[in-house]
Design a protein around this motif. Structure first.
Motif, PDB file in Angstrom:
ATOM      1  N   HIS A  77       0.913  -1.179  -0.105  1.00  7.39           N
ATOM      2  CA  HIS A  77      -0.039   0.003   0.050  1.00  7.39           C
ATOM      3  C   HIS A  77       0.839   1.165  -0.118  1.00  7.39           C
ATOM      4  O   HIS A  77       1.905   1.090   0.303  1.00  7.39           O
ATOM      5  CB  HIS A  77      -0.890   0.120   1.219  1.00  7.39           C
ATOM      6  N   GLY A  78       0.150   2.607  -0.331  1.00 10.15           N
ATOM      7  CA  GLY A  78       1.048   3.643  -0.280  1.00 10.15           C
ATOM      8  C   GLY A  78       2.039   3.766  -1.070  1.00 10.15           C
ATOM      9  O   GLY A  78       2.081   3.522  -2.247  1.00 10.15           O
ATOM     10  N   ASP A  84       6.362   0.532  -6.847  1.00 13.37           N
ATOM     11  CA  ASP A  84       6.239  -0.892  -7.801  1.00 13.37           C
ATOM     12  C   ASP A  84       5.655  -0.246  -9.223  1.00 13.37           C
ATOM     13  O   ASP A  84       5.871  -0.957 -10.169  1.00 13.37           O
ATOM     14  CB  ASP A  84       5.031  -1.991  -7.176  1.00 13.37           C
ATOM     15  N   VAL A  85       4.485   0.529  -9.076  1.00 17.62           N
ATOM     16  CA  VAL A  85       3.737   0.678 -10.360  1.00 17.62           C
ATOM     17  C   VAL A  85       4.630   1.656 -11.295  1.00 17.62           C
ATOM     18  O   VAL A  85       5.050   1.319 -12.328  1.00 17.62           O
ATOM     19  CB  VAL A  85       2.438   1.587  -9.866  1.00 17.62           C
TER      20      VAL A  85
END
Length: 110
Positions: A77-78, A84-85
Motif C-alpha cells: 500500500h502507499g 512498484d507501479v
C-alpha cells in the motif's frame, strides 16, 4: 568484401518496420523483464554514449524492480505500491517508447 556486404544487409534488415515493431514490443510482451535488450542492441550497433547510457538506465530499472519484487510483501500500500507501479511502467512503457523513438528508420527514399 563479403563481411562488409553481410554487415550492410544485417544493418538494412534492422531498419525494417517489422524489426522496429518487434524490438518495441519486446519489453511489453516480456512484462518488463527484457527491457534493456532493445537499448543493448542499439548501443552495440551505434556505439554512442547516449545509447550506452540508456542501456545502463534500463538495466538499473530492471535491477531495482527485481530487488523491489524480492523485498516487498505481497500486500503493498502507499509508497511501496507507487514505487512498484513506477518501476513496472518504466520497464515496460518506458523501454518500449525508447525503442520506438530511438530505433533507426528506413530512409524515405528507399
Amino acid at each position: 568484401m563479403r563481411m562488409v556486404f553481410a554487415g550492410a544487409v544485417a544493418g538494412a534488415a534492422l531498419r525494417t518496420p517489422v524489426a522496429r515493431a518487434g524490438f518495441t514490443l519486446l519489453p511489453v510482451l516480456s512484462l518488463g523483464l527484457l527491457c534493456p535488450v532493445p537499448s543493448l542492441v542499439l548501443a552495440l550497433r551505434r556505439r554512442s554514449r547516449a545509447d550506452w547510457s540508456a542501456f545502463v538506465a534500463f538495466s538499473a530499472v530492471l535491477a531495482a524492480w527485481l530487488t523491489e519484487l524480492a523485498l516487498t510483501p505481497v500486500d503493498t500500500h502507499g509508497a511501496l505500491f507507487a514505487l512498484d507501479v513506477l518501476l513496472i511502467a518504466l520497464s515496460t512503457a518506458g523501454a518500449a517508447t525508447h525503442a520506438w523513438r530511438a530505433w533507426p528508420q528506413r530512409p524515405t527514399g528507399e
